[in-house]
Scaffold this motif. Structure first.
Motif, PDB file in Angstrom:
ATOM      1  N   MET A  81      70.311  28.820 109.405  1.00 27.36           N
ATOM      2  CA  MET A  81      71.328  29.838 109.126  1.00 27.36           C
ATOM      3  C   MET A  81      72.674  29.294 109.579  1.00 27.36           C
ATOM      4  O   MET A  81      72.821  28.914 110.743  1.00 27.36           O
ATOM      5  N   ARG A  82      73.621  29.258 108.666  1.00 27.57           N
ATOM      6  CA  ARG A  82      74.964  28.783 109.009  1.00 27.57           C
ATOM      7  C   ARG A  82      75.901  29.978 109.137  1.00 27.57           C
ATOM      8  O   ARG A  82      76.039  30.775 108.209  1.00 27.57           O
ATOM      9  N   ILE A  83      76.524  30.083 110.299  1.00 24.72           N
ATOM     10  CA  ILE A  83      77.475  31.156 110.583  1.00 24.72           C
ATOM     11  C   ILE A  83      78.815  30.516 110.896  1.00 24.72           C
ATOM     12  O   ILE A  83      78.901  29.605 111.727  1.00 24.72           O
ATOM     13  N   ALA A  84      79.855  30.979 110.230  1.00 21.10           N
ATOM     14  CA  ALA A  84      81.179  30.372 110.369  1.00 21.10           C
ATOM     15  C   ALA A  84      82.205  31.420 110.761  1.00 21.10           C
ATOM     16  O   ALA A  84      82.037  32.624 110.514  1.00 21.10           O
ATOM     17  N   THR A  85      83.275  30.951 111.375  1.00 22.34           N
ATOM     18  CA  THR A  85      84.428  31.794 111.647  1.00 22.34           C
ATOM     19  C   THR A  85      85.676  31.092 111.126  1.00 22.34           C
ATOM     20  O   THR A  85      85.804  29.865 111.238  1.00 22.34           O
ATOM     21  N   PHE A  86      86.605  31.878 110.553  1.00 25.95           N
ATOM     22  CA  PHE A  86      87.777  31.292 109.913  1.00 25.95           C
ATOM     23  C   PHE A  86      88.930  32.287 109.986  1.00 25.95           C
ATOM     24  O   PHE A  86      88.875  33.361 109.376  1.00 25.95           O
ATOM     25  N   ASN A  87      89.961  31.954 110.742  1.00 26.94           N
ATOM     26  CA  ASN A  87      91.201  32.723 110.722  1.00 26.94           C
ATOM     27  C   ASN A  87      91.974  32.265 109.487  1.00 26.94           C
ATOM     28  O   ASN A  87      92.510  31.161 109.446  1.00 26.94           O
ATOM     29  N   GLY A 101      68.840  28.570 122.178  1.00 30.00           N
ATOM     30  CA  GLY A 101      67.832  27.537 121.976  1.00 30.00           C
ATOM     31  C   GLY A 101      67.603  27.166 120.530  1.00 30.00           C
ATOM     32  O   GLY A 101      66.912  26.174 120.243  1.00 30.00           O
ATOM     33  N   LYS A 102      68.190  27.944 119.619  1.00 31.51           N
ATOM     34  CA  LYS A 102      68.049  27.683 118.185  1.00 31.51           C
ATOM     35  C   LYS A 102      69.239  26.924 117.605  1.00 31.51           C
ATOM     36  O   LYS A 102      69.285  26.654 116.408  1.00 31.51           O
ATOM     37  N   LEU A 103      70.200  26.572 118.468  1.00 35.90           N
ATOM     38  CA  LEU A 103      71.393  25.862 118.031  1.00 35.90           C
ATOM     39  C   LEU A 103      71.045  24.433 117.617  1.00 35.90           C
ATOM     40  O   LEU A 103      70.498  23.669 118.408  1.00 35.90           O
ATOM     41  N   LYS A 104      71.369  24.072 116.375  1.00 32.92           N
ATOM     42  CA  LYS A 104      71.077  22.739 115.854  1.00 32.92           C
ATOM     43  C   LYS A 104      72.337  21.916 115.585  1.00 32.92           C
ATOM     44  O   LYS A 104      72.309  20.692 115.658  1.00 32.92           O
ATOM     45  N   ALA A 105      73.433  22.576 115.269  1.00 32.88           N
ATOM     46  CA  ALA A 105      74.677  21.855 114.976  1.00 32.88           C
ATOM     47  C   ALA A 105      75.845  22.825 115.110  1.00 32.88           C
ATOM     48  O   ALA A 105      75.684  24.040 114.964  1.00 32.88           O
ATOM     49  N   ALA A 106      77.013  22.263 115.376  1.00 36.39           N
ATOM     50  CA  ALA A 106      78.251  23.043 115.421  1.00 36.39           C
ATOM     51  C   ALA A 106      79.401  22.084 115.165  1.00 36.39           C
ATOM     52  O   ALA A 106      79.417  20.973 115.700  1.00 36.39           O
ATOM     53  N   ASN A 107      80.362  22.516 114.351  1.00 36.54           N
ATOM     54  CA  ASN A 107      81.479  21.623 114.061  1.00 36.54           C
ATOM     55  C   ASN A 107      82.629  22.395 113.439  1.00 36.54           C
ATOM     56  O   ASN A 107      82.561  23.629 113.272  1.00 36.54           O
ATOM     57  N   VAL A 108      83.664  21.653 113.083  1.00 31.48           N
ATOM     58  CA  VAL A 108      84.880  22.207 112.485  1.00 31.48           C
ATOM     59  C   VAL A 108      85.092  21.527 111.140  1.00 31.48           C
ATOM     60  O   VAL A 108      85.037  20.291 111.047  1.00 31.48           O
ATOM     61  N   ASP A 109      85.343  22.312 110.104  1.00 32.15           N
ATOM     62  CA  ASP A 109      85.679  21.755 108.785  1.00 32.15           C
ATOM     63  C   ASP A 109      87.160  21.390 108.791  1.00 32.15           C
ATOM     64  O   ASP A 109      87.997  22.037 108.157  1.00 32.15           O
ATOM     65  N   SER A 132      95.669  27.610 105.859  1.00 31.87           N
ATOM     66  CA  SER A 132      95.799  28.342 107.106  1.00 31.87           C
ATOM     67  C   SER A 132      96.107  27.333 108.205  1.00 31.87           C
ATOM     68  O   SER A 132      95.846  26.132 108.060  1.00 31.87           O
ATOM     69  N   ASP A 133      96.645  27.807 109.317  1.00 31.83           N
ATOM     70  CA  ASP A 133      96.855  26.901 110.452  1.00 31.83           C
ATOM     71  C   ASP A 133      95.579  26.722 111.284  1.00 31.83           C
ATOM     72  O   ASP A 133      95.560  25.948 112.241  1.00 31.83           O
ATOM     73  N   HIS A 134      94.504  27.411 110.900  1.00 34.04           N
ATOM     74  CA  HIS A 134      93.190  27.233 111.512  1.00 34.04           C
ATOM     75  C   HIS A 134      92.274  26.518 110.529  1.00 34.04           C
ATOM     76  O   HIS A 134      92.491  26.551 109.311  1.00 34.04           O
ATOM     77  N   ALA A 135      91.228  25.910 111.044  1.00 29.88           N
ATOM     78  CA  ALA A 135      90.166  25.346 110.217  1.00 29.88           C
ATOM     79  C   ALA A 135      88.882  26.129 110.473  1.00 29.88           C
ATOM     80  O   ALA A 135      88.668  26.628 111.580  1.00 29.88           O
ATOM     81  N   PRO A 136      88.011  26.237 109.464  1.00 27.16           N
ATOM     82  CA  PRO A 136      86.742  26.936 109.677  1.00 27.16           C
ATOM     83  C   PRO A 136      85.890  26.223 110.727  1.00 27.16           C
ATOM     84  O   PRO A 136      85.831  24.995 110.780  1.00 27.16           O
ATOM     85  N   THR A 137      85.236  27.007 111.545  1.00 30.98           N
ATOM     86  CA  THR A 137      84.364  26.512 112.610  1.00 30.98           C
ATOM     87  C   THR A 137      82.992  27.140 112.409  1.00 30.98           C
ATOM     88  O   THR A 137      82.906  28.314 112.047  1.00 30.98           O
ATOM     89  N   TRP A 138      81.920  26.384 112.632  1.00 31.27           N
ATOM     90  CA  TRP A 138      80.604  26.904 112.248  1.00 31.27           C
ATOM     91  C   TRP A 138      79.494  26.402 113.171  1.00 31.27           C
ATOM     92  O   TRP A 138      79.647  25.441 113.901  1.00 31.27           O
ATOM     93  N   VAL A 139      78.374  27.122 113.085  1.00 26.80           N
ATOM     94  CA  VAL A 139      77.147  26.732 113.785  1.00 26.80           C
ATOM     95  C   VAL A 139      75.992  26.744 112.776  1.00 26.80           C
ATOM     96  O   VAL A 139      76.008  27.518 111.812  1.00 26.80           O
ATOM     97  N   GLU A 140      75.023  25.894 113.024  1.00 26.71           N
ATOM     98  CA  GLU A 140      73.750  25.924 112.305  1.00 26.71           C
ATOM     99  C   GLU A 140      72.670  26.336 113.290  1.00 26.71           C
ATOM    100  O   GLU A 140      72.517  25.716 114.362  1.00 26.71           O
ATOM    101  N   LEU A 141      71.916  27.385 112.934  1.00 28.30           N
ATOM    102  CA  LEU A 141      70.858  27.900 113.787  1.00 28.30           C
ATOM    103  C   LEU A 141      69.516  27.769 113.072  1.00 28.30           C
ATOM    104  O   LEU A 141      69.413  28.060 111.869  1.00 28.30           O
ATOM    105  N   ASP A 142      68.532  27.357 113.805  1.00 30.43           N
ATOM    106  CA  ASP A 142      67.185  27.191 113.250  1.00 30.43           C
ATOM    107  C   ASP A 142      66.448  28.514 113.369  1.00 30.43           C
ATOM    108  O   ASP A 142      65.716  28.769 114.330  1.00 30.43           O
ATOM    109  N   ILE A 143      66.669  29.384 112.407  1.00 33.91           N
ATOM    110  CA  ILE A 143      66.049  30.709 112.410  1.00 33.91           C
ATOM    111  C   ILE A 143      65.062  30.783 111.239  1.00 33.91           C
ATOM    112  O   ILE A 143      65.474  30.665 110.093  1.00 33.91           O
TER     113      ILE A 143
END
Length: 257
Positions: free
Chosen positions: A1-7, A228-236, A246-257
């Motif tokens: 499951m990929r969850i992202a945040t983006f201002n 404990g389900k965190l597999k990856a996290a990064n910034v696009d 935008s002056d922000h870049a999207p940031t995200w996590v990959e969870l092994d759900i």
């Protein structure tokens, strides 16, 4: 499951860029901040066409938060934080997607500090900490995602000495963030990149992006049920370098759900 945040810094003007990013990365959930659009101006139809169902809390000209879910409807839990009945700023919305509680937030900037705006920031932070504790007490899988407007450590800002008096870096702000983490939350991006200078925001001025003069102020915090389900996290990061970004870049996590 990929969850992202983006201002997005204005969803109306950034809609083409947002749609491009969604098509390229296809996050399961996307939390958006700083919509800068009233409730009735949110581009729901365009996002539906892109495959996302949405809930949002708009506000004319300022603030605004939204949660998008790919191929399904987010089940709204609530909007706004308890503790200040006079607070009308659109900064918090909460939903459940696939059994995961998603809290999307846009914490106040707080500048100039000290002053009334900084006082509001710290009080809002206190209210968030109360809600975060309530969410942890449920034992549910929870993600706190958004623009926190805080650089937690010196590693999260390109020249710490220039930011000592800024509301995003003042000791009171960082202490509040660490009080939040001490409840048991996992800072996903820092967990996956413990010693790296990794940023999520670059100012429009002085070629900040080109110089990599950035800040890490967008965070995804995971409850113990998810840590404990965190597999990856990064910034696009490349999204910040595109046309009219935008002056922000999207940031995200990959969870092994």
């Amino acid at each position: 499951m990929r969850i992202a945040t983006f201002n997005v810094n204005g969803i109306t003007s950034r809609l083409p860029a947002l749609l491009q990013w969604l098509a390229e990365t296809r996050p399961d959930v996307a939390c958006l901040q700083e919509l800068k659009a009233p409730q009735e101006k949110f581009p729901e139809a365009a996002l539906n066409q892109a495959g996302y169902q949405c809930i949002w809390h708009g506000q004319k000209s300022w603030n605004g938060v939204a949660i998008l879910a790919r191929g399904k409807a987010p089940l709204e839990v609530g909007r706004g934080l308890a503790g200040d009945p006079e607070d009308e700023q659109s900064r918090y919305i909460e939903a459940v997607v696939d059994g995961v509680v998603i809290a999307c937030l846009y914490l106040p900037n707080g500048n100039p500090a000290p002053g009334p705006k900084f006082d509001y920031k710290l009080k809002w932070f206190d209210r968030l900490i109360v809600r975060a504790a309530e969410l942890l007490d449920t034992g549910a899988p929870v993600v706190l995602a958004g623009d926190f407007n805080v650089m937690p450590t010196e590693l999260d800002v390109y020249k710490p000495e220039r930011w000592v008096d800024d509301a995003l870096f003042r000791p009171e702000t960082r202490a509040a963030f660490h009080r939040l983490l001490e409840q048991g939350w996992c800072d996903a991006l820092r967990t996956m990149h413990p010693g790296e200078r990794i940023y999520t925001f670059w100012d429009y001025f002085r070629n900040a992006y080109g110089r990599d003069a950035g800040l890490r102020i967008d965070h995804l915090l995971l409850s113990p049920a998810l840590a404990g389900k965190l597999k990856a996290a990064n910034v696009d990061r490349d999204v910040r370098g595109r046309e009219k970004p935008s002056d922000h870049a999207p940031t995200w996590v990959e969870l092994d759900i």
